[in-house]
Structure formats: structure tokens, C-alpha cells
Design a protein around this motif. Sequence first.
Motif, PDB file in Angstrom:
ATOM      1  N   ALA A 269       0.794  -1.219   0.000  1.00 27.77           N
ATOM      2  CA  ALA A 269       0.000   0.000   0.000  1.00 27.77           C
ATOM      3  C   ALA A 269       0.831   1.277   0.000  1.00 27.77           C
ATOM      4  N   VAL A 270       1.804   1.376   0.909  1.00 27.78           N
ATOM      5  CA  VAL A 270       2.563   2.630   1.020  1.00 27.78           C
ATOM      6  C   VAL A 270       3.377   2.926  -0.241  1.00 27.78           C
ATOM      7  N   PRO A 271       4.120   1.954  -0.806  1.00 25.85           N
ATOM      8  CA  PRO A 271       4.781   2.232  -2.087  1.00 25.85           C
ATOM      9  C   PRO A 271       3.805   2.597  -3.196  1.00 25.85           C
ATOM     10  N   ALA A 272       2.614   1.994  -3.174  1.00 27.16           N
ATOM     11  CA  ALA A 272       1.600   2.322  -4.182  1.00 27.16           C
ATOM     12  C   ALA A 272       1.144   3.768  -4.052  1.00 27.16           C
ATOM     13  N   LEU A 273       1.047   4.264  -2.815  1.00 25.80           N
ATOM     14  CA  LEU A 273       0.715   5.671  -2.611  1.00 25.80           C
ATOM     15  C   LEU A 273       1.747   6.565  -3.289  1.00 25.80           C
ATOM     16  N   GLY A 274       3.014   6.218  -3.099  1.00 28.44           N
ATOM     17  CA  GLY A 274       4.087   6.999  -3.718  1.00 28.44           C
ATOM     18  C   GLY A 274       4.018   6.959  -5.232  1.00 28.44           C
ATOM     19  N   THR A 275       3.709   5.792  -5.792  1.00 26.67           N
ATOM     20  CA  THR A 275       3.610   5.658  -7.249  1.00 26.67           C
ATOM     21  C   THR A 275       2.490   6.532  -7.804  1.00 26.67           C
ATOM     22  N   ILE A 276       1.337   6.502  -7.150  1.00 25.80           N
ATOM     23  CA  ILE A 276       0.198   7.297  -7.612  1.00 25.80           C
ATOM     24  C   ILE A 276       0.504   8.790  -7.512  1.00 25.80           C
ATOM     25  N   MET A 277       1.105   9.214  -6.415  1.00 28.26           N
ATOM     26  CA  MET A 277       1.434  10.625  -6.256  1.00 28.26           C
ATOM     27  C   MET A 277       2.454  11.072  -7.292  1.00 28.26           C
ATOM     28  N   ARG A 278       3.432  10.242  -7.559  1.00 25.82           N
ATOM     29  CA  ARG A 278       4.485  10.595  -8.516  1.00 25.82           C
ATOM     30  C   ARG A 278       3.941  10.683  -9.935  1.00 25.82           C
ATOM     31  N   GLU A 279       3.052   9.778 -10.284  1.00 27.42           N
ATOM     32  CA  GLU A 279       2.560   9.714 -11.658  1.00 27.42           C
ATOM     33  C   GLU A 279       1.330  10.585 -11.915  1.00 27.42           C
ATOM     34  N   GLU A 280       0.487  10.765 -10.871  1.00 23.94           N
ATOM     35  CA  GLU A 280      -0.794  11.433 -11.098  1.00 23.94           C
ATOM     36  C   GLU A 280      -1.033  12.633 -10.193  1.00 23.94           C
ATOM     37  N   GLY A 281      -0.170  12.817  -9.214  1.00 25.30           N
ATOM     38  CA  GLY A 281      -0.364  13.915  -8.273  1.00 25.30           C
ATOM     39  C   GLY A 281      -1.186  13.511  -7.067  1.00 25.30           C
ATOM     40  N   GLY A 282      -1.103  14.334  -6.019  1.00 28.01           N
ATOM     41  CA  GLY A 282      -1.786  14.016  -4.770  1.00 28.01           C
ATOM     42  C   GLY A 282      -3.298  13.973  -4.881  1.00 28.01           C
ATOM     43  N   ARG A 283      -3.872  14.739  -5.806  1.00 29.98           N
ATOM     44  CA  ARG A 283      -5.335  14.755  -5.938  1.00 29.98           C
ATOM     45  C   ARG A 283      -5.884  13.392  -6.357  1.00 29.98           C
ATOM     46  N   ALA A 284      -5.068  12.598  -7.033  1.00 34.38           N
ATOM     47  CA  ALA A 284      -5.531  11.275  -7.473  1.00 34.38           C
ATOM     48  C   ALA A 284      -5.840  10.373  -6.284  1.00 34.38           C
ATOM     49  N   LEU A 285      -5.228  10.646  -5.124  1.00 34.37           N
ATOM     50  CA  LEU A 285      -5.470   9.829  -3.938  1.00 34.37           C
ATOM     51  C   LEU A 285      -6.830  10.105  -3.312  1.00 34.37           C
ATOM     52  N   TYR A 286      -7.493  11.152  -3.786  1.00 36.48           N
ATOM     53  CA  TYR A 286      -8.812  11.481  -3.252  1.00 36.48           C
ATOM     54  C   TYR A 286      -9.892  11.415  -4.330  1.00 36.48           C
ATOM     55  N   LYS A 287      -9.641  10.607  -5.346  1.00 33.36           N
ATOM     56  CA  LYS A 287     -10.684  10.374  -6.343  1.00 33.36           C
ATOM     57  C   LYS A 287     -11.888   9.703  -5.690  1.00 33.36           C
ATOM     58  N   GLY A 288     -13.075  10.227  -5.974  1.00 31.93           N
ATOM     59  CA  GLY A 288     -14.288   9.659  -5.394  1.00 31.93           C
ATOM     60  C   GLY A 288     -14.547  10.078  -3.965  1.00 31.93           C
ATOM     61  N   PHE A 289     -13.795  11.079  -3.470  1.00 34.00           N
ATOM     62  CA  PHE A 289     -13.926  11.455  -2.063  1.00 34.00           C
ATOM     63  C   PHE A 289     -15.308  12.017  -1.738  1.00 34.00           C
ATOM     64  N   VAL A 290     -15.836  12.892  -2.606  1.00 31.02           N
ATOM     65  CA  VAL A 290     -17.103  13.573  -2.294  1.00 31.02           C
ATOM     66  C   VAL A 290     -18.255  12.585  -2.100  1.00 31.02           C
ATOM     67  N   PRO A 291     -18.521  11.679  -3.052  1.00 31.10           N
ATOM     68  CA  PRO A 291     -19.615  10.733  -2.799  1.00 31.10           C
ATOM     69  C   PRO A 291     -19.339   9.818  -1.611  1.00 31.10           C
ATOM     70  N   LYS A 292     -18.064   9.519  -1.394  1.00 30.61           N
ATOM     71  CA  LYS A 292     -17.731   8.646  -0.265  1.00 30.61           C
ATOM     72  C   LYS A 292     -18.008   9.339   1.066  1.00 30.61           C
ATOM     73  N   VAL A 293     -17.608  10.599   1.199  1.00 32.68           N
ATOM     74  CA  VAL A 293     -17.818  11.293   2.472  1.00 32.68           C
ATOM     75  C   VAL A 293     -19.295  11.615   2.682  1.00 32.68           C
ATOM     76  N   LEU A 294     -20.033  11.816   1.600  1.00 32.95           N
ATOM     77  CA  LEU A 294     -21.473  12.037   1.729  1.00 32.95           C
ATOM     78  C   LEU A 294     -22.187  10.779   2.222  1.00 32.95           C
ATOM     79  N   ARG A 295     -21.590   9.627   1.953  1.00 31.95           N
ATOM     80  CA  ARG A 295     -22.161   8.363   2.421  1.00 31.95           C
ATOM     81  C   ARG A 295     -21.677   8.007   3.824  1.00 31.95           C
TER      82      ARG A 295
END
Length: 229
Positions: free
Chosen positions: A179-205
Motif C-alpha cells: 500500500a505505502v509504495p503504491a501511494l508513492g507511485t500514484i502521487m508521482r505519476e498522477e499527483g496528490g489529488r488522485a489519492l482522493y478520487k471519489g472522495f465527495v460521494p464517499k464522504v457524503l455516504r
Amino acid sequence: MRRTVLGIVPPILVEAPKRAIKFSANDGYKRLYKDKFELQESRLLNVLTGVSAGMTEALIVASPDLVKIRLQDKRNAGKYLNTTDCVQKIFREEGIMGFTKGLEATLWRHALWNGGYFGSIGVIRSTLPKPTDKQSELINNFVAGTIGGTIGTILNTPFDVVKTRVQNQVAAPFKYNWAVPALGTIMREEGGRALYKGFVPKVLRLGPGGGILLVVYEVVTGYMRKYLM
């Protein structure tokens, strides 16, 4: 639409046990840590018991989550007829260990949500006006649970994103493993915002869901203490 309906059976089957385990495990760990380690009631104890309960919960939900994600992934359109067919094909193609894929990320996800949730609701309750009747007590519980659920969702969403990507992988070589290395890969390739994809519907639920959970738990346990114990 059909893919959403197709993947709804696994979470429905595990929903009730998951919610029961969340609170019962939290209460059980609290008694354990108080008895065995002589820990006193505190915010730290609430975080610790929440994390422990979350990890216990993760062991139950990891495999059903895997099946749900495989069923709902548009890349698998036409591959699975239903939940049973999906389970059979995962077992045939990946073996029994295929059902543990994403378990580590699931442990992170549930540990962080439960730690944030149980660690914050007591603090939030203490800042709210003192309840004067049953109705105001229920309102306080709903508010505390909703804020706690929101905090938990903020903490665990990056690991939810990672878990989904890990569980969606079928053919080696796998891009995402731990998990932790995967976080780094996503941030490096897509930026930090990619780690919060789908956040709004998730937090509303999960925000209001955390409030409802706490209210139901308090009502049910109150009834049991009054009439069954």
C-alpha cells in the motif's frame, strides 16, 4: 447501471456482520487493553481500540470487497455472470490466495477509518451542549458520529484508492503491491489529488453513515442493557 447492480450482492451480505464487528470489537479491545495493560479511558485508548477493531473488520470484508470490485470494473464487462461465477473464476484463475489480494491495503483503510472515528467521537461529544433529554442525546450522537465519520473518511480515502487498484490487478506483473509504495507511485505519476478520487460521494455516504451507526448502536445497546441484561 447493470455493473453497479451486479456488484451489490457481496457488500449486502457482509454489511450487517461488518457493522456488528466494528462496535463489538471496539468494546472488546477496550476491555482487553484496560484489563491487560491497565490503560485508562483516554483519546489515545479510543484511537488504539478503533485501529484494532478496524483491522479485525478488514479481515472480514477484504474478500467480499475484492469480488465487488471485480464485478463492477468495466474492464470485466461480460466476464462474470454473477457473484457465484465471479468467486469460482477468481478461485480457478488465481487460487485461494487470490481472495487475499488487497488485504494489506484493506487493513490500512479500516484501521485509519475506525481509529479516526472512535478516536474523535468522544472529543466531539464533549464539545457539544450537554443533552437534556433522549432526543438531544440522539442528536448529539448523530452529530458526533457524522463528524467522526468524515474525519475517518479523510484519513482513509488514499488507502481506499490504493486498495481498489491493487484488487483490480489480475495479470502479472503487478504495478501495485504494498500500500505505502503504491501511494508513492500514484502521487508521482498522477499527483496528490488522485489519492482522493471519489472522495465527495464517499464522504457524503460515510459521514452521515457514521452518525446513523452511532445512534443505532446507542439505541440498541441501551435497549439491551435495560431489558436483556
